[in-house]
Design a protein around this motif. Structure first.
Motif, PDB file in Angstrom:
ATOM      1  N   ILE A 148       0.833  -1.203   0.000  1.00 35.50           N
ATOM      2  CA  ILE A 148       0.000   0.000   0.000  1.00 35.50           C
ATOM      3  C   ILE A 148       0.865   1.248   0.000  1.00 35.50           C
ATOM      4  N   TYR A 202       1.476   1.366   8.793  1.00 36.03           N
ATOM      5  CA  TYR A 202       0.770   0.521   7.834  1.00 36.03           C
ATOM      6  C   TYR A 202       0.605  -0.927   8.288  1.00 36.03           C
ATOM      7  N   ALA A 400      -3.496  -3.174   5.025  1.00 32.51           N
ATOM      8  CA  ALA A 400      -4.530  -3.931   4.327  1.00 32.51           C
ATOM      9  C   ALA A 400      -5.459  -4.622   5.313  1.00 32.51           C
ATOM     10  N   ILE A 417      -6.407  -3.061  -0.662  1.00 27.29           N
ATOM     11  CA  ILE A 417      -5.137  -2.437  -1.044  1.00 27.29           C
ATOM     12  C   ILE A 417      -5.416  -1.189  -1.871  1.00 27.29           C
ATOM     13  N   GLN A 420      -7.104   1.536   0.425  1.00 31.26           N
ATOM     14  CA  GLN A 420      -6.169   2.141   1.360  1.00 31.26           C
ATOM     15  C   GLN A 420      -5.092   2.959   0.653  1.00 31.26           C
ATOM     16  N   ALA A 421      -4.663   2.508  -0.509  1.00 35.55           N
ATOM     17  CA  ALA A 421      -3.683   3.286  -1.271  1.00 35.55           C
ATOM     18  C   ALA A 421      -4.270   4.631  -1.695  1.00 35.55           C
TER      19      ALA A 421
END
Length: 436
Positions: A148, A202, A400, A417, A420-421
């Motif tokens: 991510i 993260y 994630a 993914i 969140q990215a």
């Protein structure tokens, strides 16, 4: 701060199914969405490569190999990447990547880790995909989080929002089992925290009741070892003036005192291992012990180890003092000592952390994603973000979504993914344009 004006597009916009009618996102943030969608195959392929390279904490070459894979992703984005060798602490090392911007916005630290709990002798070694779910060792903790970070930075680079951002990425190689001494093992992370204005960590995203949650606090961890001593002799003399109560009764008294007197919100105390007899001892690693004795012998020595978890430094200090007070009330003819070893400092729920969550929720609103509530810190473990919490505002759990962390069959939700990215890329870009 830059404000996007995306109206309620919902999750479909976040997954780039297509913009909703009437939506007018800022151009750069619209490019982020398109870039992250287009880059999802790259992200999943990177995740597969990372997972298929074993990086159990004690597999030093494997941890370094994962670091090299991430280096190859970050250097083309303009990051100066350094490998910090930590073999002197018994661990592989840390990857530190620095992107120098214009110095006008907040300095942003991104935290993750390269190692997993699965060593080379584990039968659980390979990535496997089934639709939008994938399994593999460390796939969520924390290789999904690393992916991510990379996906967000790649999107920012493509959209032009990375150029002026001051960002440092620290990926430790021993989060699952820190090297010793701890001060040396975390020195580079602590220094990065002092450099930063804000930090994003993260580790895995918490999803509960179908909703994403944010982590603005984590409890710290301190390990402890309790040793009780007594006079040994024939059991017919136990409780008497000559022999007293023996080490086992003293140990039991103290532990029961902890149970009765310490519990309070966000404070827990666990007893993980105990041995008692004549003699009794723990192995040097503290994970095994041995004892001998008979039913008619009063125990000479007893040892217990465990951990203490608290939400704030003040709560932890108070608990330690209360524990020492309980230890000091010895039974006749016995003695005891309690020794603490620092592990993770607390990450308290500060006003700064909550302000950072408010910024993330503005991003969520602008993207049409649901607002994220705070997650109960008593339901999360410790993480590396705690080492920077004294110096920077921190938002954790940006990784994630998945399940079964630290267990065979660990899974990750691949759609998370992308989600969140996108959140990260927009949030980092806005922070980079916000004066410190």
């Amino acid at each position: 701060m830059l404000r996007s004006r995306v109206l309620a597009c919902g999750l479909l916009l976040a997954l780039s199914v297509g913009p909703c009618a009437g939506a007018t996102p800022v151009a750069a943030e619209q490019r982020l969405q398109a870039s992250i969608e287009a880059d999802q195959p790259h992200a999943i392929a990177l995740l597969e490569r990372l997972v298929n390279q074993n990086s159990g904490t004690l597999n030093l070459p494997g941890v370094k190999a994962v670091g090299d894979m991430v280096r190859a992703e970050l250097e083309p984005l303009g990051f100066d990447v350094e490998w910090i060798d930590m073999r002197a602490t018994g661990r592989a090392g840390h990857l530190v990547a620095t992107h120098t911007g214009n110095g006008r916005g907040k300095r942003i630290l991104l935290i993750g880790h390269l190692d997993t709990v699965f060593e080379p002798d584990s039968p659980f070694q390979r990535f496997a995909r089934n639709g939008d779910t994938a399994t593999g060792p460390g796939i969520g903790d924390d290789k999904g989080g690393v992916v991510i970070i990379v996906a967000a930075l790649r999107a920012m680079h493509a959209a032009g929002t990375l150029r002026d951002a001051d960002i440092k990425v620290v990926l430790t190689g021993d989060e699952e089992s820190a090297g010793t001494p701890l001060e040396a093992a975390r020195a580079d992370l602590v220094a990065a925290g002092k450099w930063a204005d804000v930090a994003l960590e993260y580790e895995g995203l918490i999803v509960d009741g179908g909703r994403d949650h944010a982590t603005i606090a984590r409890r710290g961890v301190a390990d402890w070892e309790l040793t009780a001593t007594g006079l040994t002799g024939h059991s017919s003399g136990v409780f008497g003036d000559a022999l007293g109560y023996g080490a086992n009764y003293e140990l039991a008294r103290i532990l029961d005192g902890f149970r009765r007197e310490l519990p309070e919100p966000n404070l827990t105390l666990n007893v993980g291992l105990m041995v008692g007899g004549t003699p009794a001892a723990l192995d040097p690693d503290g994970a095994r012990g041995s004892a001998a004795g008979k039913t008619n012998i009063v125990a000479e020595r007893a040892v217990a180890v465990g951990d203490l978890r608290a939400l704030t430094p003040e709560q932890e200090a108070n608990a330690r003092a209360r524990m020492q007070g309980i230890v000091a009330q010895h039974l006749p003819k016995t003695g005891a000592t309690l020794v603490f070893a620092d592990a993770y400092p607390p990450m308290a729920p500060t006003a700064g952390n909550r302000a950072l969550l408010a910024l993330l929720n503005q991003v969520n609103t602008d993207l049409g994603l649901p607002v994220m509530d705070e997650w109960d810190p008593a339901k999360r473990g410790a993480a590396d973000s705690s080492f920077v919490a004294a110096d920077a505002d921190v938002l954790a759990g940006m990784g994630a979504a998945g399940s079964r962390a630290h267990a065979e069959g660990e899974t990750v939700d691949l759609a998370s993914i992308q989600r969140q990215a996108l959140r990260s890329a927009v949030l980092i870009g806005r922070l980079a344009r916000t004066p410190p």
